[in-house]
Design an enzyme around this catalytic site. Structure first.
Site, PDB file in Angstrom:
ATOM      1  N   LEU A  87       0.918  -1.273  -0.127  1.00 60.03           N
ATOM      2  CA  LEU A  87      -0.214  -0.002   0.068  1.00 60.03           C
ATOM      3  C   LEU A  87       1.023   1.275  -0.037  1.00 60.03           C
ATOM      4  CD1 LEU A  87      -2.744  -0.775   2.512  1.00 60.03           C
ATOM      5  CD2 LEU A  87      -3.144  -0.426   0.214  1.00 60.03           C
ATOM      6  N   ASP A  88       0.450   2.244  -0.847  1.00 59.08           N
ATOM      7  CA  ASP A  88       1.239   3.350  -0.872  1.00 59.08           C
ATOM      8  C   ASP A  88       1.179   4.163   0.694  1.00 59.08           C
ATOM      9  OD1 ASP A  88       2.106   3.258  -3.482  1.00 59.08           O
ATOM     10  OD2 ASP A  88       0.524   4.501  -4.180  1.00 59.08           O
ATOM     11  N   PRO A  89       2.450   5.107   0.800  1.00 57.64           N
ATOM     12  CA  PRO A  89       2.121   5.493   2.290  1.00 57.64           C
ATOM     13  C   PRO A  89       0.952   6.541   2.603  1.00 57.64           C
ATOM     14  CG  PRO A  89       4.393   5.791   1.134  1.00 57.64           C
ATOM     15  CD  PRO A  89       3.363   5.228   0.324  1.00 57.64           C
ATOM     16  N   ALA A  91      -1.984   5.685   1.664  1.00 54.28           N
ATOM     17  CA  ALA A  91      -3.118   4.749   1.496  1.00 54.28           C
ATOM     18  C   ALA A  91      -3.218   4.348   2.865  1.00 54.28           C
ATOM     19  CB  ALA A  91      -2.968   3.800   0.476  1.00 54.28           C
ATOM     20  N   ARG A  98      -4.139   4.841  -8.534  1.00 54.27           N
ATOM     21  CA  ARG A  98      -3.829   6.200  -9.047  1.00 54.27           C
ATOM     22  C   ARG A  98      -3.866   6.385 -10.411  1.00 54.27           C
ATOM     23  NH1 ARG A  98       1.835   6.336  -8.211  1.00 54.27           N
ATOM     24  NH2 ARG A  98       2.003   4.372  -7.584  1.00 54.27           N
TER      25      ARG A  98
END
Length: 285
Positions: free
Chosen positions: A37-39, A41, A172
């Site tokens: 997971l991206d930061p 998220a 994204r």
């Protein structure tokens, strides 16, 4: 300690940092995650502990579900709110009906080009490192699948979406594509993963209140056919000795899990020419 902890990852933390925190807090010998997971998220992050780290590749292949918030009219280089603004365009022409039409065109199987700001590697180097140096690398599109893409709320310039998709989908990029379809651009402002395979946000733990008793046993992680191995053959399985499928009662033409009689995970294997081929063997399940 062998099993999977389902974490509700907080915002502002990388998946690797979340894994390190859980590993230290629980004193696990090894730890890894089953899907980055991206930061920015939040939400479901499956953290594999001990022998369960061997299960991580299987979890990466799971379908996912998300709640996303897009902002119309602003495009960024990272395709989310953390990036530098590359373009602003008016969005006052966008209606809920236009959004519905754009979403309909993005459902189903399709090709998606990974964003430059991603961990996909080219020549052993993550794309985001090239992007930070201002270098654009040609990327091959990947086949993805969007099973659900629904408009939850439209409060201009914000668009709330509900998404269910295949592995490897970059939300994204999906948001940026929808913004392009609408003729105004868009970026991802918020993202929350609500489902990853069989793991739901309803069962996820908070980082500041970890409960070791809620760690899922390895036997409860994968959705593969189960073969119970008699005690007399357990050692041979752990030693990777091949058996004819019929000897252990394994299904033909499939991948399957092998358990001992106490429901401990011994191995994951598949059929090859009527014999078991081992994909993973576990020392403790």
């Amino acid at each position: 300690m062998n099993g999977v902890l389902v974490l509700d990852k907080p915002p502002g933390m990388s998946s690797a940092a979340a894994v390190d925190h859980v590993k230290r807090a629980l004193g696990a010998s090894r730890a890894g995650h089953g899907g980055t997971l991206d930061p920015i998220a939040t939400g479901v992050l499956a953290i594999c502990l001990g022998e369960a780290t061997k299960l991580a590749p299987y979890l990466l292949a799971d379908d996912k579900a998300y709640e996303a918030l897009a902002v119309l009219g602003v495009a960024t280089d990272t395709l989310d709110r953390t990036g530098a603004v590359t373009e602003t365009r008016p969005y006052d022409h966008v209606t809920a009906d236009a959004i519905e039409r754009a979403l309909a065109g993005r459902r189903g199987e399709q090709d998606q080009v990974p964003p430059m700001y991603s961990a996909v590697k080219r020549g052993g180097v993550p794309l985001y490192k090239h992007a930070r140096r201002g270098i654009e690398i040609e990327r091959e599109p990947r086949r993805i699948r969007i099973d659900r893409l629904e408009l939850v709320r439209f409060e201009p310039p914000h668009v709330a979406l509900s998404i269910a998709c295949s592995k490897g989908t970059y939300v994204r990029s999906l948001v940026a594509d929808i913004g392009a379809d609408l003729g105004c651009g868009a970026n991802l402002a918020q993202l929350r993963r609500t489902q990853s395979g069989r793991f739901s946000i309803d069962t996820a733990q908070q980082l500041d209140a970890l409960d070791p008793t809620r760690i899922l046993a390895m036997a409860d992680v994968l959705e593969l056919p189960i073969v119970t191995i008699p005690e007399a053959l357990v050692t041979t399985i752990r030693n990777g000795i091949q058996h004819p499928l019929e000897r252990i009662g394994a299904p033909a033409g499939q991948q399957f899990q092998m358990f001992d009689e106490a429901r401990g995970l011994l191995a994951i294997g598949h059929d090859e020419g009527g014999h078991v081929v081992y994909d993973r063997v576990f020392t403790g399940g």
